[in-house]
Design a protein around this motif. Structure first.
Motif, PDB file in Angstrom:
ATOM      1  N   ASP A  46       0.842  -1.198   0.000  1.00 50.54           N
ATOM      2  CA  ASP A  46       0.000   0.000   0.000  1.00 50.54           C
ATOM      3  C   ASP A  46       0.876   1.246   0.000  1.00 50.54           C
ATOM      4  O   ASP A  46       2.067   1.204   0.289  1.00 50.54           O
ATOM      5  CB  ASP A  46      -0.971  -0.002   1.179  1.00 50.54           C
ATOM      6  CG  ASP A  46      -0.278  -0.027   2.538  1.00 50.54           C
ATOM      7  OD1 ASP A  46       0.711   0.721   2.706  1.00 50.54           O
ATOM      8  OD2 ASP A  46      -0.699  -0.792   3.418  1.00 50.54           O
ATOM      9  N   VAL A  47       0.218   2.354  -0.312  1.00 50.92           N
ATOM     10  CA  VAL A  47       0.941   3.615  -0.464  1.00 50.92           C
ATOM     11  C   VAL A  47       1.655   4.018   0.821  1.00 50.92           C
ATOM     12  O   VAL A  47       2.813   4.429   0.811  1.00 50.92           O
ATOM     13  CB  VAL A  47      -0.030   4.735  -0.906  1.00 50.92           C
ATOM     14  CG1 VAL A  47       0.670   6.086  -0.883  1.00 50.92           C
ATOM     15  CG2 VAL A  47      -0.566   4.449  -2.292  1.00 50.92           C
ATOM     16  N   GLY A  48       0.963   3.863   1.955  1.00 49.35           N
ATOM     17  CA  GLY A  48       1.568   4.253   3.223  1.00 49.35           C
ATOM     18  C   GLY A  48       2.839   3.489   3.523  1.00 49.35           C
ATOM     19  O   GLY A  48       3.828   4.053   3.985  1.00 49.35           O
ATOM     20  N   SER A  63      -0.620   1.649 -15.218  1.00 49.59           N
ATOM     21  CA  SER A  63      -1.540   0.825 -14.426  1.00 49.59           C
ATOM     22  C   SER A  63      -1.450   1.135 -12.936  1.00 49.59           C
ATOM     23  O   SER A  63      -2.327   0.769 -12.166  1.00 49.59           O
ATOM     24  CB  SER A  63      -1.234  -0.661 -14.650  1.00 49.59           C
ATOM     25  OG  SER A  63       0.062  -0.992 -14.166  1.00 49.59           O
ATOM     26  N   VAL A  64      -0.376   1.828 -12.534  1.00 43.41           N
ATOM     27  CA  VAL A  64      -0.174   2.129 -11.114  1.00 43.41           C
ATOM     28  C   VAL A  64      -0.623   3.541 -10.777  1.00 43.41           C
ATOM     29  O   VAL A  64      -1.093   3.810  -9.672  1.00 43.41           O
ATOM     30  CB  VAL A  64       1.315   1.967 -10.729  1.00 43.41           C
ATOM     31  CG1 VAL A  64       1.514   2.221  -9.242  1.00 43.41           C
ATOM     32  CG2 VAL A  64       1.807   0.582 -11.102  1.00 43.41           C
ATOM     33  N   CYS A  65      -0.513   4.461 -11.718  1.00 40.75           N
ATOM     34  CA  CYS A  65      -0.679   5.888 -11.417  1.00 40.75           C
ATOM     35  C   CYS A  65      -2.057   6.252 -10.880  1.00 40.75           C
ATOM     36  O   CYS A  65      -2.186   6.893  -9.841  1.00 40.75           O
ATOM     37  CB  CYS A  65      -0.362   6.717 -12.657  1.00 40.75           C
ATOM     38  SG  CYS A  65       1.384   6.629 -13.119  1.00 40.75           S
ATOM     39  N   GLU A  95       7.338   5.691  -5.048  1.00 43.59           N
ATOM     40  CA  GLU A  95       6.288   4.820  -4.536  1.00 43.59           C
ATOM     41  C   GLU A  95       5.227   4.510  -5.584  1.00 43.59           C
ATOM     42  O   GLU A  95       4.401   3.622  -5.390  1.00 43.59           O
ATOM     43  CB  GLU A  95       5.645   5.430  -3.279  1.00 43.59           C
ATOM     44  CG  GLU A  95       4.943   6.748  -3.511  1.00 43.59           C
ATOM     45  CD  GLU A  95       5.839   7.929  -3.173  1.00 43.59           C
ATOM     46  OE1 GLU A  95       5.309   8.956  -2.722  1.00 43.59           O
ATOM     47  OE2 GLU A  95       7.060   7.833  -3.374  1.00 43.59           O
ATOM     48  N   LYS A  96       5.251   5.234  -6.693  1.00 44.66           N
ATOM     49  CA  LYS A  96       4.355   4.924  -7.805  1.00 44.66           C
ATOM     50  C   LYS A  96       4.907   3.811  -8.691  1.00 44.66           C
ATOM     51  O   LYS A  96       4.278   3.444  -9.681  1.00 44.66           O
ATOM     52  CB  LYS A  96       4.149   6.169  -8.676  1.00 44.66           C
ATOM     53  CG  LYS A  96       3.167   7.181  -8.121  1.00 44.66           C
ATOM     54  CD  LYS A  96       2.919   8.261  -9.166  1.00 44.66           C
ATOM     55  CE  LYS A  96       1.894   9.258  -8.696  1.00 44.66           C
ATOM     56  NZ  LYS A  96       1.601  10.290  -9.742  1.00 44.66           N
ATOM     57  N   GLY A  97       6.110   3.335  -8.360  1.00 45.27           N
ATOM     58  CA  GLY A  97       6.735   2.328  -9.213  1.00 45.27           C
ATOM     59  C   GLY A  97       7.504   2.926 -10.360  1.00 45.27           C
ATOM     60  O   GLY A  97       8.018   2.200 -11.218  1.00 45.27           O
ATOM     61  N   ALA A  98       7.604   4.257 -10.396  1.00 45.87           N
ATOM     62  CA  ALA A  98       8.309   4.936 -11.486  1.00 45.87           C
ATOM     63  C   ALA A  98       9.804   4.947 -11.225  1.00 45.87           C
ATOM     64  O   ALA A  98      10.263   4.831 -10.086  1.00 45.87           O
ATOM     65  CB  ALA A  98       7.797   6.365 -11.644  1.00 45.87           C
ATOM     66  N   TRP A  99      10.571   5.093 -12.305  1.00 48.09           N
ATOM     67  CA  TRP A  99      12.026   5.201 -12.218  1.00 48.09           C
ATOM     68  C   TRP A  99      12.455   6.444 -12.985  1.00 48.09           C
ATOM     69  O   TRP A  99      11.929   6.743 -14.065  1.00 48.09           O
ATOM     70  CB  TRP A  99      12.700   3.973 -12.829  1.00 48.09           C
ATOM     71  CG  TRP A  99      12.528   2.731 -12.018  1.00 48.09           C
ATOM     72  CD1 TRP A  99      11.433   1.897 -12.026  1.00 48.09           C
ATOM     73  CD2 TRP A  99      13.452   2.177 -11.079  1.00 48.09           C
ATOM     74  NE1 TRP A  99      11.628   0.867 -11.143  1.00 48.09           N
ATOM     75  CE2 TRP A  99      12.856   1.009 -10.552  1.00 48.09           C
ATOM     76  CE3 TRP A  99      14.716   2.549 -10.633  1.00 48.09           C
ATOM     77  CZ2 TRP A  99      13.488   0.213  -9.600  1.00 48.09           C
ATOM     78  CZ3 TRP A  99      15.350   1.762  -9.688  1.00 48.09           C
ATOM     79  CH2 TRP A  99      14.739   0.614  -9.175  1.00 48.09           C
TER      80      TRP A  99
END
Length: 555
Positions: free
Chosen positions: A229-231, A493-495, A467-471
């Motif tokens: 989860d985001v937290g 798909s994550v944003c 935390e969004k899975g971005a690089w």
């Protein structure tokens, strides 16, 4: 054998009385400089026919020349075969190789695509010859396995390097990342991206292409992420100093890869805010303990322990001020002295830029008496004491330990121009000392009485994982040129789910947390840092009369 080199025989003048072995070595050295392999081989054959007693230096000279021709297609095979024959002769002559010998032979083995022989030889180095390999010794075997997509063998080389205390550098990590990418080892790719991130700085264009190929490829799209989860992700990023969470891929599906720019505030073209990357919590605590340990050895133990206890109770500071460094700045002239107005300007600037929070001034106790005896300075010093913003280090102490420990322990900014290069700081021997300084040290200048603070930027030029899975990957231009561009990699798909979760948590979208001194950094970077002392109106107090003195060392 035929080579592309000439047939000129060395004509180096020799000293009279030299023996044949010495003459042979001198001639070999001449061949090495001119890259004349054919003449070197002729000399070697002649030496064998004369039954000369050959040494390690003779064999290494031939091996070195042979290994330099493994990329020359016109004589590659003959150079490799001859070099391996020379090495066999060396061993049969009971002459033990050294690291240079083995490195040359591993290059020969890799030249004939035999990474196995190269790696086996490295493993024999320590057990049979008591030789410690270097990075260059491993490279031929490692790159050979990577190019042949023999991933497991490449990982075995990497493991052996770790056991021998040899660290990977960018070219080696990029090769391992590429073989992992092309063989679909998603977990390994993730790990090598973290290794690249941990090295800091920009990656080369070649490495950038390897990273881009992974995210653009089918295998990269197929890798599935962990459920977090985001937290949890935001908490992990904060604990690890910002810029990465290390918990694995996030989300699933295709990646969107593009090259773009990042503005001065750290905002990427994709809308994400990049981080000011700091050392993590574990490293910070270890660093603080290291400083304290050295200080307790060199200071009066009770004095520094008292400071540690005091800091635990009064640790609500966002900035630490090296008082002597600032007050003595540019004072090496005839009428120069301890310039309290300079120190006051810095203190008030920090106060104004941090929602009215006072910094902590560290000053040696030996300065107190002269300041209190000066009617221009006494009231100001007492005001600092009353506000609890002044800590006076005791007689016989080195205040450097105090301000450094406070800044590290409280994870806040440190205002000083001290480069921290003297023998005391060298004793720390910390690989992350420089990284910590880059994120926490605030330098300053005074030009015609005007103060300018030079604070760390709001974001770091390092690979960052969000935390969004971005690089986000900074890529430098060729020849160590300036930053050229950023590789921005996001997963659509994550944003959207991420943004919905943020709304639920009541936090701001794109909300990367900065390091522990985020608010003060953000405030400084959003304004003009130059303050005009004549407009501040804060120095009138220096003209007031004295009041009763105090011998307190801290407030």
């Amino acid at each position: 054998m035929e080579t592309t080199t000439g047939h000129s025989r060395p004509n180096k003048k020799r000293k009279t009385g030299q023996n044949p072995e010495t003459n042979f070595l001198v001639d070999l050295q001449s061949c090495s400089k001119s890259k004349d392999l054919q003449t070197a081989i002729s000399l070697y054959e002649s030496a064998l026919s004369q039954n000369l007693r050959l040494s390690l230096q003779h064999f290494n000279g031939i091996l070195y020349l042979c290994s330099n021709f493994v990329t020359d297609q016109s004589c590659k095979d003959s150079a490799i075969n001859y070099g391996l024959r020379v090495f066999d002769h060396m061993l049969s002559s009971n002459i033990n190789p050294n690291e240079a010998s083995v490195t040359a032979v591993t290059r020969l083995a890799a030249g004939k695509n035999d990474g196995g022989y190269a790696f086996d030889l490295i493993k024999r180095m320590n057990t049979e010859f008591n030789i410690v390999p270097r990075l260059r010794t491993y490279d031929p075997a490692l790159f050979c396995f990577c190019e042949n997509l023999e991933a497991d063998k490449a990982y075995e080389v990497e493991e052996h390097m770790g056991l021998m205390g040899v660290s990977l550098e960018e070219p080696e990590i990029a090769a391992l990342l590429k073989v992992s990418s092309e063989t679909g080892r998603g977990d390994r790719v993730y790990g090598y991206l973290q290794k690249l991130r941990n090295m800091g700085g920009c990656v080369s264009e070649e490495t950038g292409r390897v990273i881009e190929a992974w995210f653009d490829g089918e295998k990269g799209s197929e890798v599935k992420g962990v459920s977090c989860d985001v937290g949890m992700l935001k908490e992990a990023i904060l604990k690890k100093g910002g810029g990465w969470h290390g918990m694995g891929w996030i989300g699933e599906g295709k990646w969107v890869v593009k090259k773009g720019s990042v503005d001065e505030s750290g905002q990427c073209c994709c809308g994400e805010q990049l981080c000011c990357v700091d050392i993590d919590d574990v490293e910070t605590e270890r660093f603080a303990q290291s400083i304290a340990g050295l200080a307790l050895e060199r200071e009066v133990k009770a004095n520094f322990s008292e400071f540690q206890d005091w800091l635990e109770k009064h640790g609500d500071y966002e900035a630490i001020v090296d008082g002597a460094n600032i007050a003595l700045y540019q004072q090496n002239f005839a009428d120069g002295g301890f310039n309290i107005p300079q120190l006051d300007a810095v203190v008030k600037e920090l106060y104004d830029r941090s929602d009215k929070k006072w910094p902590l001034i560290i000053l040696h106790n030996k300065r107190l008496r002269s300041l209190l005896e000066n009617p221009f300075y006494r009231k100001l010093v007492e005001e600092w004491m009353d506000k609890g913003v002044l800590y006076l280090t005791p007689h016989g102490s080195n205040d450097d330990w105090y301000w450094l420990y406070a800044a590290v322990k409280l994870k806040c900014l440190l205002v000083t121009n001290d480069e921290m290069r003297d023998h005391n700081f060298e004793l720390l021997g910390s690989s992350f000392f420089q990284k910590w300084k880059e994120r926490h040290q605030v330098r300053y200048t005074f030009v015609r009485g005007n103060l300018k603070l030079e604070v760390p930027p709001q974001y770091s030029f390092v690979i960052q994982e969000s935390e969004k899975g971005a690089w986000h990957v900074p890529i430098s231009a060729k020849s160590n040129g300036p930053l050229q561009t950023w590789l921005c990699v996001t997963r659509p798909s994550v944003c959207k789910p991420y943004d919905r979760d943020l709304e639920t948590l009541g936090t701001a979208a794109n909300g990367h947390a900065l390091c522990g001194n985020s608010e003060i950094l953000k405030s400084y970077n959003s304004r003009d840092f130059t303050s005009h002392n004549e407009d501040r109106g804060g120095h009138d107090s220096l003209q007031n009369s004295c009041s009763n003195s105090t011998d307190s060392t801290h407030i």
